[in-house]
Write an enzyme that holds these catalytic residues in place. Sequence first.
Site: not given
Length: 475
Positions: A337, A330, A194, A324
């Site tokens: 993805e 970053k 969970h 980025s």
Amino acid sequence: MTEQHNDQQQYRTEHDTMGEVQVPINALYRAQTQRAVQNFPISGKPIEPQNIYALAQVKKAAARTNQELGVLDAERAEAIIAAADQVIAGEHDDHFPVDVFQTGSGTSSNMNTNEVIATLATRALAEAGSDTEVHPNDHVNASQSSNDVYPTSVHVAVTGALINDLKPALDILASSLETKAEEFAEVVKSGRTHLMDATPVTLGQEFGGYAAQVRYAIERIDASLPRVAEVPQGGTAVGTGINTPKGFSQRVIELLVEQTGLPITEARNHFEAQANRDGLVEASGQLRNIAYSLMKINNDLRWMGSGPNTGLGEIAIPDLQPGSSIMPGKVNPVICEAVIQVCAQVIGNDTTVSLSATNGAFELNVGIPVMSANLLESIRLLSNSAKVMAEKMIAGIQANVERAAFLAGASPSTVTPLNKLIGYEAAAKIAKHAVNEKVTVREAVIALGYVDRGDVTEQQLDEALDLMSMTHPGE
């Protein structure tokens, strides 16, 4: 045949049973293909190359069989076979312009194949000094119908893509995950259920689970192949086999097996095979399941690699590119993805395939071209994604051992082994105290007096709270 100029494009005049049609002068196709090009300016996307090559494989096998059974003379048969070989080799892909969204039987693409092969065969014969003509319908399509040729080509193409592309790619991915499972066998981390802290596992156990998902995917593909590889060739228009000589379907399929090396078999029931595409639906369902598995794996990796300072940070995913345009330094989990987007596409493709399967009416399904396009796209996307995952991401993943161990030790669920020593309710009290006071479970046990009262000894406590032993409780 006449030639003319229109807007600087040169055309020739071809004809079919509906009349004359202007066809680009250099096109290998003829009138029926041109009508389809004009009728279906829909997606701008032609059928998949694998489908084209499979169509040519059927034409090649049919020509040889027709020669053996006396339907075609040797001169025409050999010319058709040679032309089909050129198509199979990918030499004429540009001459298959018919849109995916066409007549639902694939008749336009079947005729496109007939016309290209007929033109190539006729030209070759002329170059050899023969005036023999090869006709798209009478010769290339002899003993066949679009209604058995096109679905057969789809099943052949999908079978080949599953066996030659997807299964090897999944094996590469599974092997890379298994290598990491072994490498990370001693890396203890917090389990999570969970998305909440649970008892410890090893990073190797998690990667072993991922590898098993991929291995099971290969098993599921193997289980579905007998239905996918079953083809309707020989049923012609409605499944009865009208206009085919005796033994035609068996010999064509025998030759298809020889030509492709695939486990192609003849439909056990030609009426089922003509009217339904259930084998393709089954294959699509397996691709959807693979997409679900890869989505789960990549989401887990994203979570574990989140950070570097404010996330879980249990693993380091390879840095592949700046993440980025505004935040210097970053780096994002780009492979994860990309693959997750692929999975969404595959799941959507499965919906298209499933809905198209409902387009069967009486003796024919009329959603075959879009089923083929979506299946072959899904296989290509999953195959490429599996290899990219393995080679560009999985192989370079590193474990942040100290961070993983810290989070495992900080989980209040490590109190679970104390259940058998002091009971569930007392263990729950300890867990809540550890969370509220921001201390370890061991510190909470001592603070609440369980050691002083003799409920548990320090040795028992150390043994029960050993994180590695929690990951292998049966040993």
